[in-house]
Motif scaffolding. Structure first.
Motif, PDB file in Angstrom:
ATOM      1  N   GLU A  80       3.084 -23.976 -50.335  1.00 46.50           N
ATOM      2  CA  GLU A  80       3.943 -23.480 -49.258  1.00 46.50           C
ATOM      3  C   GLU A  80       3.163 -23.630 -47.967  1.00 46.50           C
ATOM      4  O   GLU A  80       1.964 -23.933 -47.990  1.00 46.50           O
ATOM      5  CB  GLU A  80       4.343 -22.031 -49.507  1.00 46.50           C
ATOM      6  CG  GLU A  80       3.171 -21.067 -49.576  1.00 46.50           C
ATOM      7  CD  GLU A  80       3.117 -20.099 -48.407  1.00 46.50           C
ATOM      8  OE1 GLU A  80       4.145 -19.538 -48.044  1.00 46.50           O
ATOM      9  OE2 GLU A  80       2.007 -19.926 -47.850  1.00 46.50           O
ATOM     10  N   GLU A 113       6.238 -26.150 -61.542  1.00 46.00           N
ATOM     11  CA  GLU A 113       7.291 -25.365 -62.178  1.00 46.00           C
ATOM     12  C   GLU A 113       7.966 -26.225 -63.236  1.00 46.00           C
ATOM     13  O   GLU A 113       7.764 -27.433 -63.297  1.00 46.00           O
ATOM     14  CB  GLU A 113       8.325 -24.955 -61.135  1.00 46.00           C
ATOM     15  CG  GLU A 113       7.760 -24.063 -60.062  1.00 46.00           C
ATOM     16  CD  GLU A 113       8.859 -23.388 -59.253  1.00 46.00           C
ATOM     17  OE1 GLU A 113       9.516 -22.497 -59.802  1.00 46.00           O
ATOM     18  OE2 GLU A 113       9.048 -23.775 -58.086  1.00 46.00           O
ATOM     19  N   LEU A 120      11.657 -28.947 -58.346  1.00 44.71           N
ATOM     20  CA  LEU A 120      10.765 -30.094 -58.518  1.00 44.71           C
ATOM     21  C   LEU A 120       9.317 -29.652 -58.421  1.00 44.71           C
ATOM     22  O   LEU A 120       9.029 -28.514 -58.053  1.00 44.71           O
ATOM     23  CB  LEU A 120      11.054 -31.113 -57.411  1.00 44.71           C
ATOM     24  CG  LEU A 120      12.398 -31.791 -57.548  1.00 44.71           C
ATOM     25  CD1 LEU A 120      13.026 -32.003 -56.188  1.00 44.71           C
ATOM     26  CD2 LEU A 120      12.223 -33.110 -58.253  1.00 44.71           C
ATOM     27  N   GLU A 129       7.480 -20.690 -38.328  1.00 52.51           N
ATOM     28  CA  GLU A 129       6.671 -19.476 -38.355  1.00 52.51           C
ATOM     29  C   GLU A 129       6.468 -19.064 -36.890  1.00 52.51           C
ATOM     30  O   GLU A 129       6.140 -19.910 -36.056  1.00 52.51           O
ATOM     31  CB  GLU A 129       5.288 -19.723 -38.989  1.00 52.51           C
ATOM     32  CG  GLU A 129       5.265 -20.504 -40.291  1.00 52.51           C
ATOM     33  CD  GLU A 129       5.852 -19.759 -41.494  1.00 52.51           C
ATOM     34  OE1 GLU A 129       5.965 -18.527 -41.456  1.00 52.51           O
ATOM     35  OE2 GLU A 129       6.216 -20.444 -42.483  1.00 52.51           O
ATOM     36  N   ARG A 256      10.978 -11.125 -53.122  1.00 51.61           N
ATOM     37  CA  ARG A 256      10.587 -12.522 -52.942  1.00 51.61           C
ATOM     38  C   ARG A 256       9.300 -12.761 -53.714  1.00 51.61           C
ATOM     39  O   ARG A 256       8.554 -11.837 -53.987  1.00 51.61           O
ATOM     40  CB  ARG A 256      10.408 -12.800 -51.454  1.00 51.61           C
ATOM     41  CG  ARG A 256      11.662 -12.474 -50.638  1.00 51.61           C
ATOM     42  CD  ARG A 256      12.433 -13.679 -50.201  1.00 51.61           C
ATOM     43  NE  ARG A 256      11.607 -14.672 -49.588  1.00 51.61           N
ATOM     44  CZ  ARG A 256      11.477 -15.917 -50.040  1.00 51.61           C
ATOM     45  NH1 ARG A 256      12.150 -16.312 -51.091  1.00 51.61           N
ATOM     46  NH2 ARG A 256      10.704 -16.781 -49.416  1.00 51.61           N
ATOM     47  N   TYR A 261       4.849 -10.269 -47.698  1.00 50.47           N
ATOM     48  CA  TYR A 261       5.938  -9.745 -46.864  1.00 50.47           C
ATOM     49  C   TYR A 261       5.806  -8.268 -46.517  1.00 50.47           C
ATOM     50  O   TYR A 261       5.359  -7.451 -47.323  1.00 50.47           O
ATOM     51  CB  TYR A 261       7.293  -9.996 -47.531  1.00 50.47           C
ATOM     52  CG  TYR A 261       7.642 -11.467 -47.587  1.00 50.47           C
ATOM     53  CD1 TYR A 261       7.810 -12.192 -46.415  1.00 50.47           C
ATOM     54  CD2 TYR A 261       7.770 -12.128 -48.796  1.00 50.47           C
ATOM     55  CE1 TYR A 261       8.117 -13.549 -46.449  1.00 50.47           C
ATOM     56  CE2 TYR A 261       8.070 -13.479 -48.845  1.00 50.47           C
ATOM     57  CZ  TYR A 261       8.239 -14.178 -47.664  1.00 50.47           C
ATOM     58  OH  TYR A 261       8.535 -15.513 -47.706  1.00 50.47           O
TER      59      TYR A 261
HETATM   60  P1  HAM Z   1       9.922 -19.851 -51.089  1.00 46.61           P
HETATM   61  O1  HAM Z   1      11.078 -18.961 -51.346  1.00 46.61           O
HETATM   62  O2  HAM Z   1       8.872 -19.914 -52.131  1.00 46.61           O
HETATM   63  O3  HAM Z   1       9.298 -19.375 -49.701  1.00 46.61           O
HETATM   64  O4  HAM Z   1      10.433 -21.321 -50.804  1.00 46.61           O
HETATM   65  C1  HAM Z   1      11.395 -21.573 -49.797  1.00 46.61           C
HETATM   66  C2  HAM Z   1      12.423 -22.577 -50.294  1.00 46.61           C
HETATM   67  O5  HAM Z   1      11.770 -23.753 -50.777  1.00 46.61           O
HETATM   68  C3  HAM Z   1      13.272 -22.098 -51.459  1.00 46.61           C
HETATM   69  O6  HAM Z   1      14.356 -21.318 -51.013  1.00 46.61           O
HETATM   70  C4  HAM Z   1      13.746 -23.424 -52.048  1.00 46.61           C
HETATM   71  O7  HAM Z   1      14.856 -23.935 -51.339  1.00 46.61           O
HETATM   72  C5  HAM Z   1      12.558 -24.338 -51.811  1.00 46.61           C
HETATM   73  N1  HAM Z   1      11.763 -24.445 -53.056  1.00 46.61           N
HETATM   74  C6  HAM Z   1      10.834 -23.603 -53.519  1.00 46.61           C
HETATM   75  N2  HAM Z   1      10.317 -24.058 -54.680  1.00 46.61           N
HETATM   76  C7  HAM Z   1      10.945 -25.208 -54.957  1.00 46.61           C
HETATM   77  C8  HAM Z   1      10.861 -26.175 -56.012  1.00 46.61           C
HETATM   78  N3  HAM Z   1      10.000 -26.046 -57.019  1.00 46.61           N
HETATM   79  N4  HAM Z   1      11.674 -27.266 -55.979  1.00 46.61           N
HETATM   80  C9  HAM Z   1      12.545 -27.430 -54.949  1.00 46.61           C
HETATM   81  N5  HAM Z   1      12.669 -26.556 -53.916  1.00 46.61           N
HETATM   82  C10 HAM Z   1      11.879 -25.465 -53.916  1.00 46.61           C
HETATM   83  C11 HAM Z   1       8.224 -19.954 -49.119  1.00 46.61           C
HETATM   84  O8  HAM Z   1       7.752 -20.999 -49.435  1.00 46.61           O
HETATM   85  C12 HAM Z   1       7.718 -19.187 -47.916  1.00 46.61           C
HETATM   86  N6  HAM Z   1       6.569 -19.922 -47.368  1.00 46.61           N
HETATM   87  C13 HAM Z   1       8.807 -19.019 -46.880  1.00 46.61           C
HETATM   88  C14 HAM Z   1       8.334 -18.302 -45.670  1.00 46.61           C
HETATM   89  C15 HAM Z   1       7.954 -18.871 -44.487  1.00 46.61           C
HETATM   90  N7  HAM Z   1       8.166 -17.006 -45.545  1.00 46.61           N
HETATM   91  C16 HAM Z   1       7.699 -16.744 -44.328  1.00 46.61           C
HETATM   92  N8  HAM Z   1       7.558 -17.848 -43.695  1.00 46.61           N
END
Ligand code: HAM
Length: 428
Positions: A80, A113, A120, A129, A256, A261
């Protein structure tokens, strides 16, 4: 045959227009809200994520691509962006340049995953951010931005869920209350949830197990135990969303998968993509900068998954893209003219047209077929009797109209093509 790694995908030329379109909408909206792009390395020191995201989260405990490099440093492919952006913010003392820094990014991420539709191992996120302000308006902005982007991509079947996790103190108190509530049910909980009681108790709400959910039906909720300041912050976020006309619902069970958070958390959900329905997630993280070694700086952000958005767009048939067909195909009747044809193509290309020609010594018929296959808007025919008279022939493939030009009137040909393309654009 050597194949791509499970859970990774090639983005082939036919897919690119959709990716470019999404990226251009992201750039446009980020510009409207004055966010500046940041790019960080694909890999970081592992400790950045273990400390930033939290040891007991699924991402850190099960999903990271972590390895020792040749100098025995533990490296992780970024799962991330938030931790990386915060690291860069601290490392470059960006708070000294301005008191509020608003960043955005588009980047690949890596999580091991179990692959399925919308999940994916290498996927792509765009996100933002904002570091340096506690304003609840910014929390709302982090929902308004992705919502606007998704709307511009034509998506309709969207819902927004928001929740507040308050400050750590109220959350710690609540965890004890939840643990107390679960005590008499411990034996009936699923194996995963049993483990989570001691490691990451809030994530129990994410359990897909029917029995777990029945037990949780009457569980106390964090939102009932928030302190006044957190409640007031949450109220202001809701007000800002109402005035921005964003439809939302409070989901007190929204937890989450990341530990950083505080206060607001949210997800944008699509009803068009099956089980991996979160297109976007995010929230406030007022303690992360300090946790990663910076000075106390509040932060808030979101990230959205591009592959999931593409899936939603495909299912809702929402993306209607202008075709990116070729402006001009040069058909060469006389094989001896191939060098000449190539030079002519360079002239047109330098004048901003997209041009292709025959590299395979094909017959005239096959070249015309190729021009059709590529949806060329014009064909320029070189050779034959006209060429012997010093003339070349331009065919408008839309109207089948043919116009003759003198060989040394290439500028006029450019003008003709461009004016026709402009006229067509105006019409559409
Ligand atoms: P997250 O919920 O882990 O948050 O990921 C955000 C989005 O990335 C998910 O809603 C989904 O659409 C996409 N995503 C996550 N994992 C996968 C995967 N394995 N394959 C495809 N799409 C995926 C974050 O990453 C935090 N950094 C969000 C954030 C930013 N919070 C604060 N600032």
């Amino acid at each position: 045959m050597i194949k791509a790694i499970t859970g990774t995908k090639d983005i082939l030329p036919a897919d690119i227009p959709q990716w470019r379109h999404i990226e251009s909408v992201v750039l446009k909206v980020m510009n409207e809200f004055n966010y500046k792009e940041i790019r960080t390395p694909v890999f970081e020191q592992t400790i950045l994520f273990t400390r930033g995201i939290g040891e007991s989260t699924d991402i850190v405990s099960k999903e990271m691509y972590t390895f020792l490099d040749r100098s025995q440093t533990s490296i992780t492919l970024k799962p991330e962006m938030t931790a990386s952006v915060v690291r860069a913010f601290i490392e470059h003392s960006l708070e000294k340049k301005q008191s509020l820094n608003k960043f955005f990014y588009i980047s690949p991420m890596f999580r091991q995953e179990r692959p399925q539709a919308g999940r994916l191992r290498q996927f792509h996120q765009f996100g933002a951010e904002a570091l340096g302000s506690k304003s609840p308006i910014l929390d709302a902005e982090m929902i308004i931005i992705p919502f606007r982007i998704l709307k511009l991509l034509g998506l309709k079947n969207l819902s927004v869920k928001i929740n507040s996790l308050g400050v750590p103190q109220s959350r710690e108190n609540y965890k004890k209350i939840l643990k107390e509530y679960l005590k008499p049910h411990l034996n009936k909980l699923s194996e995963d949830s049993k483990k989570r009681v001691n490691t990451n108790i809030l994530r129990i709400f994410d359990s897909k197990d029917q029995k777990d959910q029945e037990i949780l039906n009457n569980a106390p909720l964090l939102i009932e135990y928030l302190d006044d300041e957190s409640l007031e912050h949450f109220e202001k976020v809701k007000q800002a969303l109402l005035s921005a006309k964003i439809p939302f619902e409070v989901d007190a069970r929204l937890v989450r998968g990341l530990d950083y958070y505080t206060h607001t958390t949210f997800e944008v959900i699509s009803g068009s993509v099956g089980s991996q329905s979160a297109l976007c997630g995010g929230g406030r993280y007022d303690l992360l900068v300090k946790e990663l070694g910076g000075s106390e700086t509040p932060g808030v952000g979101f990230a959205a998954g591009i592959e999931r958005i593409l899936l939603a767009c495909a299912n809702e048939k929402s993306l209607r893209l202008n075709d990116e067909s070729l402006d001009l195909f040069i058909v060469n009747i006389d094989k001896n003219l191939s060098d000449y044809a190539f030079n002519v193509s360079l002239f047109f290309r330098e004048n901003g047209l997209s041009v292709d020609l025959d590299y395979l010594n094909r017959s005239v018929k096959a070249q015309m077929r190729e021009a059709n296959r590529q949806n060329a808007k014009f064909v320029l025919i070189l050779g034959g009797e006209e060429f012997a008279k010093g003339e070349i022939l331009l065919k408008d493939m839309n109207t089948s109209q043919q116009v003759t030009f003198l060989k040394d009137e290439l500028e006029k040909v450019v003008q003709k093509i461009k004016s026709q393309l402009d006229a067509n654009n105006l019409r559409s």
